[in-house]
Structure formats: C-alpha cells, structure tokens
Design an enzyme around this catalytic site. Structure first.
Site, PDB file in Angstrom:
ATOM      1  N   ILE A 293       0.864  -1.191   0.000  1.00 57.85           N
ATOM      2  CA  ILE A 293       0.000   0.000   0.000  1.00 57.85           C
ATOM      3  C   ILE A 293       0.893   1.230   0.000  1.00 57.85           C
ATOM      4  O   ILE A 293       0.641   2.197  -0.692  1.00 57.85           O
ATOM      5  CB  ILE A 293      -0.904   0.029   1.255  1.00 57.85           C
ATOM      6  N   THR A 295       5.185   2.603   0.862  1.00 57.25           N
ATOM      7  CA  THR A 295       6.515   2.404   1.441  1.00 57.25           C
ATOM      8  C   THR A 295       7.005   3.769   1.892  1.00 57.25           C
ATOM      9  O   THR A 295       7.141   4.678   1.081  1.00 57.25           O
ATOM     10  CB  THR A 295       7.543   1.864   0.428  1.00 57.25           C
ATOM     11  N   GLY A 296       7.222   3.889   3.150  1.00 58.35           N
ATOM     12  CA  GLY A 296       7.691   5.171   3.687  1.00 58.35           C
ATOM     13  C   GLY A 296       9.116   5.030   4.167  1.00 58.35           C
ATOM     14  O   GLY A 296       9.755   3.998   3.982  1.00 58.35           O
ATOM     15  N   LYS A 297       9.593   6.097   4.793  1.00 55.54           N
ATOM     16  CA  LYS A 297      10.957   6.084   5.315  1.00 55.54           C
ATOM     17  C   LYS A 297      11.081   5.101   6.473  1.00 55.54           C
ATOM     18  O   LYS A 297      12.094   4.453   6.642  1.00 55.54           O
ATOM     19  CB  LYS A 297      11.306   7.491   5.821  1.00 55.54           C
ATOM     20  N   VAL A 300       6.807  -0.034   5.952  1.00 56.67           N
ATOM     21  CA  VAL A 300       6.176  -0.497   4.713  1.00 56.67           C
ATOM     22  C   VAL A 300       4.799  -1.014   5.092  1.00 56.67           C
ATOM     23  O   VAL A 300       4.652  -1.718   6.087  1.00 56.67           O
ATOM     24  CB  VAL A 300       6.999  -1.651   4.097  1.00 56.67           C
ATOM     25  N   LYS A 336       1.741  -3.372   8.969  1.00 55.31           N
ATOM     26  CA  LYS A 336       2.761  -2.333   9.042  1.00 55.31           C
ATOM     27  C   LYS A 336       4.067  -2.980   9.482  1.00 55.31           C
ATOM     28  O   LYS A 336       4.155  -3.547  10.571  1.00 55.31           O
ATOM     29  CB  LYS A 336       2.323  -1.237  10.026  1.00 55.31           C
ATOM     30  N   ASP A 452       2.612  13.512  15.327  1.00 59.20           N
ATOM     31  CA  ASP A 452       2.867  13.561  13.883  1.00 59.20           C
ATOM     32  C   ASP A 452       1.529  13.738  13.174  1.00 59.20           C
ATOM     33  O   ASP A 452       1.258  13.138  12.129  1.00 59.20           O
ATOM     34  CB  ASP A 452       3.556  12.273  13.420  1.00 59.20           C
TER      35      ASP A 452
HETATM   36  P1  ADP Z   1       4.532   5.912   7.696  1.00 61.19           P
HETATM   37  O1  ADP Z   1       5.288   5.853   8.969  1.00 61.19           O
HETATM   38  O2  ADP Z   1       5.228   5.362   6.543  1.00 61.19           O
HETATM   39  O3  ADP Z   1       3.937   7.293   7.457  1.00 61.19           O
HETATM   40  P2  ADP Z   1       1.764   5.154   8.073  1.00 61.19           P
HETATM   41  O4  ADP Z   1       1.260   4.374   9.238  1.00 61.19           O
HETATM   42  O5  ADP Z   1       1.437   6.620   8.066  1.00 61.19           O
HETATM   43  O6  ADP Z   1       3.316   4.900   7.921  1.00 61.19           O
HETATM   44  O7  ADP Z   1       1.197   4.486   6.753  1.00 61.19           O
HETATM   45  C1  ADP Z   1       1.541   4.937   5.472  1.00 61.19           C
HETATM   46  C2  ADP Z   1       0.350   4.941   4.565  1.00 61.19           C
HETATM   47  O8  ADP Z   1      -0.201   3.640   4.475  1.00 61.19           O
HETATM   48  C3  ADP Z   1      -0.761   5.811   5.050  1.00 61.19           C
HETATM   49  O9  ADP Z   1      -0.630   7.129   4.611  1.00 61.19           O
HETATM   50  C4  ADP Z   1      -1.995   5.162   4.487  1.00 61.19           C
HETATM   51  O10 ADP Z   1      -2.221   5.613   3.183  1.00 61.19           O
HETATM   52  C5  ADP Z   1      -1.612   3.711   4.445  1.00 61.19           C
HETATM   53  N1  ADP Z   1      -2.131   3.000   5.619  1.00 61.19           N
HETATM   54  C6  ADP Z   1      -1.532   2.834   6.820  1.00 61.19           C
HETATM   55  N2  ADP Z   1      -2.301   2.125   7.659  1.00 61.19           N
HETATM   56  C7  ADP Z   1      -3.421   1.847   6.985  1.00 61.19           C
HETATM   57  C8  ADP Z   1      -4.628   1.145   7.308  1.00 61.19           C
HETATM   58  N3  ADP Z   1      -4.840   0.587   8.519  1.00 61.19           N
HETATM   59  N4  ADP Z   1      -5.580   1.067   6.369  1.00 61.19           N
HETATM   60  C9  ADP Z   1      -5.408   1.615   5.164  1.00 61.19           C
HETATM   61  N5  ADP Z   1      -4.313   2.267   4.796  1.00 61.19           N
HETATM   62  C10 ADP Z   1      -3.321   2.411   5.679  1.00 61.19           C
END
Ligand code: ADP
Ligand code: MG
Length: 610
Positions: A293, A295-297, A300, A336, A452
């Site tokens: 869905i 991939t962030g820093k 994933v 996650k 955040d």
């Molecule tokens: P990061 O630390 O990479 O920002 P996040 O928890 O914010 O991690 O997740 C990154 C992205 O993944 C979110 O912006 C969202 O689009 C998607 N995402 C994360 N958790 C969910 C979830 N439970 N359901 C749907 N999408 C999610």
C-alpha cells in the site's frame, strides 16, 4: 619424419610428402570418375576399346581438365585441394582468386582461406540439415543461425545449394513467427456486435471454438512469469475452455506464497521479516498478502486478506496472539512493517527514549529490540485511543516489528489521506470539528499527544476521520510533548486554512483550547523557539544535544515547568480570590457589627427619650 608419440619402429618408415599424398588421393578420385564416365559411354555407344586403367601418375599429370569439369558441374562444392598438388585451371577460378594467386606470396594464404571457406560451408550445411530435421518433428521451431560460420560467405560460386539457401532465407522471413500478433488482429476484427461474416459468407462469432481456443492460448501468455508457458511462436496454439480453466486454476495454486514472496522481494525486507509473514499465513491468521500500500521512510504497509478459516487457534491447537475473537477478524488487513535500519531508528529515538513507559528498557537494548518496542508503542497507542472512542484501526496482532491491523478502505482500495480526499465545504468543516474534538480528547482523556498529526496521517473513510501512524505519540509528561502538540496544531490549522475554511482557530488558540495553557503566558522560551524564532522542531529536539545551538536547546521538562507555573498562578489566583472573599466577609461582618452597634445605640437613645 617419425612421430614423437609412437614407438620408434625398428624398420625404417617410408616417408611421403603431404603434396604427394594429396595428389595421390586426388588422382584416385579422378581415375574413378574417368572410369565411370567411360563405362557410361560404353554402355550408351558400342564399346570399341576396352578401358585401360591409367596409372595414377598419368592421371595426376592430365587431371586438370577433368577437375575443371567436375567443378563446373556445380553439383558439389568446389574442391580446392587440387591447388595443393600444384595444378590449377585458371579459366575456372573466380577473378578475385586469380588476382590473389598472381601474387605468389599471398597464394598460401588464399589456399588456406579457400580450405577454410570450404570447411565453413560444409559445417553450415550440416547445421541447416540438423535444423530442418529438428523443425520437422517439433512444434517449436529452432534456429541455429547464431552458430553459422562466417567463412562460408567468401569465395562463393552460384551453386544450386546456394539457391536453396536463399530460398530457405526467404521462407524464414515469410514465416509467421509471432502467430499471436496475427491472431490478435483476427480477434480484433470481430466488431462489438460479436460476429463477422467472412469472405465465404460464413458467420464467425466470438464464441467460435477456433477463436476461443486462440484467445485462451493468448491468455495463457499473461499468466504469472514463473508459470512456464513456452513462446508459442510459429504455430497456432489453441486451448479449449476446459484446458484453459484447468491451467488457470493450476497457475493460481500457491499464489499466497508467491505473492508474499513477490511483495517482500519488492520491498526488500530481510529474511526474519519474511519468516514472520510466512508464520502469519501458516498460523491461518492471514490467507494471502496482496501487495504494497505504501513504502515510507520508516515503515512499509502491505495489504492482506485474513484467513476465513481462522478459529482462534491454529491447526496445532496453539493460540497465536490475535487480539480479537475470530468473528471480529477484519476481512482486509493492513500490515505495518517497521524498518530496522539505523538511520530511521535515530530519528525515532527521541520519541521513545524519554517516554517513561519505555525508560527502563531503552538503554539496554539493541536496535532490533527497540524497533520492536516501537511497533509495540504503536499498538498500545492505537488501543488507548480506541478505548476513548477515537476512530483508529483495530489491532489484529503484533509480531515483533510487524503490526497487523484493520485495513481502512474497501476491496483493496485504501481510504484516501485527508490531503487527497475530495471534500465539500460542509465535509471539510465537519472534518475540522472532528479533528479539534479528537485532539482535545486525546490530550485530556487518553493523555496522549499524536506528535505527527497532519493531513497525511488522517484517512477519510465513511465520512469520518481515521487517525493512523501513532507509533511516535507521547504522553504529556514527555519533555517535548508540548512542542509536538504545538506542531500538530500548526499542521492542522495550516491545512484547513489552505483549503479556505473560515472561522478556525490560530494554532496558538487551538493549543490553548486543548491544554488550557496560554502559549504567550506559559513557557514562552520554549514556544518562542518553535514558532517565533522559526527553529525547526528537528533542530530544537535533535537527539544529540551537542549539535543543538544553545539558544534552541529544549528546556528540561517544559511541560512540568509550564504546568507548575500555571498551577502556581492558579493557586495564587485562588488564594487571592480567597483573600478577597475573606476581606469582603470581614467587611460585611464589620458592617453588620456597625449596624448592630448603631441599632443598639438607636435603641438606647429611644429608651432614654421614653
Ligand atoms: P509511515 O510511517 O510510513 O507514514 P503510516 O502508518 O502513516 O506509515 O502508513 C503509510 C500509509 O499507508 C498511510 O498514509 C496510508 O495511506 C496507508 N495505511 C496505513 N495504515 C493503513 C490502514 N490501517 N488502512 C489503510 N491504509 C493504511
Ligand atoms: Mg504516516
């Protein structure tokens, strides 16, 4: 000359020059040919003379004309070995060869080239023969072109064999290597109405078994790459619906495993993580992992389907750490995976090292364990937020640095981030109210600061805001909690301001409405650093304090200071109020006394008058 590899013979070995041997062989050949021709003539005409076999040496001396005849007969490749015997017929040699032969020094090289050319030609002929034989028997055509020798092209005469080669080449070019392309055109030629009338006046529908077979064959080509399909070139592969469906089912077998492999290979997670994911599937919590869905820093996020057959225990009867009863297991999950590299970890440690909940465990641990703590922190924070009624994804299970939660969205489509959601003004206003209320609740009831919070970490789903990414959330006691909160307020206010929503708080007002602390009155040094001096939050809260300029260094426990200060002021105000009240009460009492005294005085005066 004796051979170095053979035993020295007692008897003297008869020696002969190579030229002699060659000419002898050649003489043999010519002799035989002449005999054959003579026999032929004799059988055609009346034989007048009996054939007298000529001696080899005679034939060798008069052999040149015969050689030329043989060569110009052109049913054989020209045999240049005659040149070695010293004899040649200049009329029959190609001009370029003659020119070269004129130069005596080069003649040896020419002879070598000719022999090589002859060899190459024979070699190529053999390859073509193998090729023809192979292609006759097999459906898959092979070509050995890349093994052809190049010398064949030199000194070529126009022979029948060469004409054959040319025909071969033309045939090769004309052949329809990519039958799929042709078939595709044929399928496309059928209009939308679903049928077409061909030249013979026959109707072809899209359900025509021939066409269906061809289409099925094409579909096979789009099976996953690891499914061996062959290339299907040069022939019309047709597959009945039944066979196609079976192949399709087969190609899908083990898809969970494959998808898991593909997904993890793409994102490059390590073997330990792969094992954790595999266990989640093996323990019948997840059925399959579908893909990435985000991939962030720092993490994933993968999409996965839960296993419908999950019963609360796995097939070995073990519980498996799932935090909800089987009937509540969400169909779609988000996984996650926290990244475990050192760089990202350094960014995080400032959130976790001062969190008293992790204080005892922080200093002694290695990085991997700290990442696990980080995932655990996200889980705890999500659960705490859920307990006060905020919209957050339910936690399904935590395994080390892998957190499985409810997927916010439907049918593999993740809910949009607030920044991407298309909201009407009314919806925007609702979102704002909801977020302000949530921040208030989060701080005052859950005793957390998101730290955040922004339009990136709020999802818009079913007309509501869903809060995610809470691993870094801290309690108000955290040394930097108020700074984080001020930043959160800034992010939220900026977003709604940019979207043109009117009548909203400034960030200081929002901060004050949440904390009841006046940003101007309380802890001004800290707040000034962030939003008046323009220091970045990273600079102000950099983990390595030596790197932070003195004027930006965070104060020790600013929250407590601010809290104490406000408490003192509140107490002082309360004391003052009390004093005032006391004073008033005293005053009233005094007044009462005065009144009483006056009344008494009046009474005594009246009595005296009477
Ligand atoms: P990061 O630390 O990479 O920002 P996040 O928890 O914010 O991690 O997740 C990154 C992205 O993944 C979110 O912006 C969202 O689009 C998607 N995402 C994360 N958790 C969910 C979830 N439970 N359901 C749907 N999408 C999610
Ligand atoms: Mg995020």
């Amino acid at each position: 000359m004796s051979s170095p590899w053979s035993k020295v013979a007692n008897e003297p070995v008869q020696t002969a020059s190579l030229a002699d041997i060659m000419s002898e062989q050649y003489a043999h050949q010519l002799h035989d040919k002449e005999l054959q021709q003579q026999q032929k003539k004799q059988t055609q005409k009346q034989p007048q003379q009996s054939p007298t076999p000529a001696s080899y040496s005679d034939v060798a001396g008069t052999s040149h004309n015969a050689t030329a005849t043989a060569a110009t007969d052109a049913d054989e490749w020209e045999d240049y070995s005659m040149l070695l015997s010293g004899g040649m017929n200049k009329e029959t040699l190609p001009p370029e060869v003659l020119k070269l032969l004129e130069d005596e020094e080069e003649s040896d090289a020419v002879i070598a080239q000719m022999l090589q050319s002859q060899f190459d030609h024979e070699y190529n002929e053999e390859l073509r023969r193998i090729e023809r034989q192979q292609n006759k028997q097999s459906k898959v055509t092979v070509t050995l072109n890349k093994f052809l020798r190049s010398g064949d092209a030199e000194f070529l005469h126009d022979t029948e064999a060469d004409e054959d080669d040319e025909e071969d080449e033309l045939y090769r070019q004309k052949r329809d290597w990519d039958r799929f392309e042709t078939n595709e055109k044929m399928l496309d030629a059928i209009p939308k109405c679903g049928f077409k009338v061909d030249k013979e006046g026959e109707m072809i529908t899209k359900h025509d078994p021939q066409l269906c077979g061809v289409r099925n064959a094409q579909r096979v080509m789009s099976f996953p790459p690891e499914f061996p399909t062959g290339d299907g070139a040069c022939f019309d592969m047709k597959l009945s619906n039944k066979v196609f469906n079976q192949l399709k089912a087969y190609s899908r077998r083990g898809r969970a495993d494959r998808k898991e492999k593909v997904a993890t290979a793409e994102m490059g997670v390590d073997a330990a993580t792969r094992l954790l994911l595999y266990k989640l599937i093996n323990n019948q919590i997840l059925e399959q992992i579908n893909g990435i869905i985000s991939t962030g820093k720092e993490a994933v996020i993968l999409h996965a389907n839960s296993d419908a057959s999950y019963t609360g225990t796995n097939e070995h009867g073990h519980g498996n750490g799932v935090l909800m009863p089987p009937e509540l297991l969400p169909k779609e999950c988000a996984i996650k995976i926290f990244k475990t590299t050192l760089n990202e970890f350094k960014q995080r440690d400032r959130y976790i090292k001062d969190d008293y909940r992790f204080k005892d465990r922080f200093s002694k641990q290695n990085h991997r364990v700290i990442i696990n703590m980080w995932a655990e922190k996200e889980m705890h924070n999500l659960m705490r937020m859920q307990s006060i009624g905020l919209n957050v994804p339910d936690v399904v299970v935590l395994k080390k640095h892998v957190l499985v939660m409810r997927f916010i969205g439907d049918n593999h489509n993740a809910a949009p981030k607030l920044k991407d959601a298309r909201l009407t003004v009314a919806e925007l206003s609702c979102a704002y109210e909801e977020i302000v209320a949530a921040m208030h609740k989060l701080y005052n009831e859950a005793k957390l600061v998101h730290a955040d919070l922004s339009e990136y970490n709020i999802l818009w789903y079913e007309d509501k805001c869903w809060f995610i990414d809470v691993a870094q959330s801290v309690e108000p006691e955290h040394p930097s909690a108020l700074e984080f909160l001020m930043r959160d307020c800034g992010n939220i206010v900026n977003f709604f301001e940019k979207r043109g929503l009117s009548n909203i708080y400034t960030k200081e007002q929002l901060f004050e409405s949440i904390t009841a602390l006046n940003a101007e009155k309380h802890n001004t040094a800290m707040l000034e650093r962030i939003h008046t001096k323009g220091a970045s939050i990273n600079q102000a809260t950099v983990p390595n304090q030596q790197e932070c300029p003195d004027e930006l260094k965070p104060l020790d426990y600013p929250f407590e200071l601010a809290w104490e200060k406000s408490q003192q002021e509140r107490e002082a105000a309360a004391a003052l109020q009390e004093l005032k009240l006391e004073a008033e009460a005293e005053k009233l009492e005094d007044n009462d006394n005065d009144k009483k005294l006056q009344d008494n005085d009046n009474n005594t005066a009246k009595q005296e008058q009477q």
